[in-house]
Write an enzyme that holds these catalytic residues in place. Structure first.
Site, mmCIF file in Angstrom:
data_model
loop_
_atom_site.group_PDB
_atom_site.id
_atom_site.type_symbol
_atom_site.label_atom_id
_atom_site.label_comp_id
_atom_site.label_asym_id
_atom_site.label_seq_id
_atom_site.Cartn_x
_atom_site.Cartn_y
_atom_site.Cartn_z
ATOM 1 C CG ASP A 75 51.852 -28.807 -4.302
ATOM 2 O OD1 ASP A 75 51.247 -29.800 -3.846
ATOM 3 O OD2 ASP A 75 52.920 -28.389 -3.806
ATOM 4 C CD GLU A 136 53.972 -33.121 -0.400
ATOM 5 O OE1 GLU A 136 54.513 -33.995 0.279
ATOM 6 O OE2 GLU A 136 54.462 -32.724 -1.493
HETATM 7 ZN ZN ZN Z 1 54.198 -35.848 -3.677
#
Ligand code: ZN
Length: 366
Positions: A75, A136
């Site tokens: 992401d 994340e």
């Molecule tokens: Zn990163």
């Protein structure tokens, strides 16, 4: 020797940054990785996580050995839709309207190119696992929702730091977050203020008593947001704040946590207010030494390609924290991205290539 195809590496990176992948919407990137690594002896498995997936790609070795894990995330932070990468003078930027997304697609591209190069060449290498985590950026959600028992690796190399290639993160903090809600008693502020208990005032007293900023070399505290009250003529009934404490040292975090909790409770009690504290340990810290095997392998791989390792302590968390917590010795290292999380983000092609050489050097050593 594994032959990295530099042109293909750059093309892969450009392809990847053009695919929009805000947190939880990584599927198109996952599909791209699956397609690009569809070789015999390479197995890609999706593990559902929230609205998305973590992707594990297993590469059989040409020789036996203990597998090692390479990890990055798929992401990117917003604004990351319709990224138009520009390539100029050996540097890749966005057009200035979005981030570039080299965080962490530089690592995705490097891993994809490494897998291709391994499968095309005739070099001998051991078994490897590649974990591409989702979400994340919103709080390490991918790795937090991943069942690490499916992994065979006991060592992990996370490529999710910025700056010069050669940076090795030895330590990162434990991170506790707090949501604090103070409940006082409303009253008319002009006519009978003595009947009220001002939650705003109580909160203010808490904040001024809580230690702030850098507490010691390893510990920090910050009150990030405050809100409360409804109007100037009402003694405020409710007030709240969000804050955090971090420390590399677990004991120090416990100590500062006890102090903060004590201050908050005492401040509420003093004025007869009620208080609720919601605490979350966002992630655990980790602390590696230069003699840890995972660090030695990484440093040795760097030296073998002419890079001097530089050892650092991070003030922030990454997937590395969670992977360490799962019992796999993990180290975080730079992938060469710069000015991340801004529209001025860029990466030098020479760093992208160097990162690929580093991954190759690790692969040749384990
Ligand atoms: Zn990163």
């Amino acid at each position: 020797m594994i032959a990295i195809n530099e042109k293909r590496l750059v093309d892969t990176f450009l392809d990847l940054v053009k695919i929009s992948s805000p947190s939880w919407k990584e599927l198109p990137v996952i599909e791209y990785i699956e397609k690009s690594t569809a070789f015999p002896g390479v197995e890609a498995m999706r593990y559902p996580c929230g609205a998305s997936f973590n992707l594990l790609v297993r590469v059989e070795g040409t020789r036996k050995g203990a597998p090692v894990l390479f990890s990055c995330h798929t992401d990117t932070v917003k604004p990351c839709e319709n990224v138009r990468p520009l390539l100029k003078g050996g540097k890749i930027t966005s057009d200035g309207t979005t981030v570039l997304g080299g965080d962490d697609k530089a690592a995705v591209a490097v891993f994809v190119e490494t897998i291709r190069a391994l499968k095309e060449g005739d070099a001998s290498f051991g078994p490897m696992e590649f974990l591409f985590s989702c979400a994340e950026e919103l709080g390490l959600h991918g790795v937090k929702g991943f069942d690490f028992s499916v992994l065979k690796s006991r060592l992990a190399f996370v490529f999710d730091s910025g700056g010069d290639i050669g940076k090795i993160i030895l330590k990162a903090p434990y991170h506790m977050s707090y949501g604090v809600t103070v409940k006082g008693k409303p009253a008319h502020a002009g006519m009978e203020p003595e009947k009220g208990i001002s939650a705003v005032r109580v909160l203010g007293e808490m904040i001024s008593a809580i230690p702030h900023g850098r507490i010691d070399r390893e510990t920090t505290v910050n009150v990030g947001t405050v809100a409360g009250g409804r109007a100037t003529n009402i003694v405020a009934e409710l007030a709240e704040m969000a804050m955090e404490a971090r420390s590399i040292d677990r004991k120090k975090l416990q100590n500062i946590d006890a102090k903060i909790t004590g201050i908050i409770k005492a401040a509420a009690k003093k004025r007869g207010a009620k208080v609720k504290i919601a605490k979350t340990l966002e992630y655990s810290g980790f602390s590696l030494g230069k003699n840890d095997r995972v660090v030695k392998i990484l440093a040795g791989a760097m030296e073998s390609i002419g890079i001097n390792p530089s050892y650092e302590v991070s003030g922030g968390g990454s997937d590395t924290n969670v992977i360490n917590r799962a019992g796999i010795k993990a180290v975080n290292t730079s992938i060469g991205m710069r000015n991340v999380h801004t529209k001025k983000e860029y990466i030098l092609i020479k760093d992208l290539v160097l990162a690929a050489r580093l991954v190759r050097a690790i692969a040749e050593r384990v």
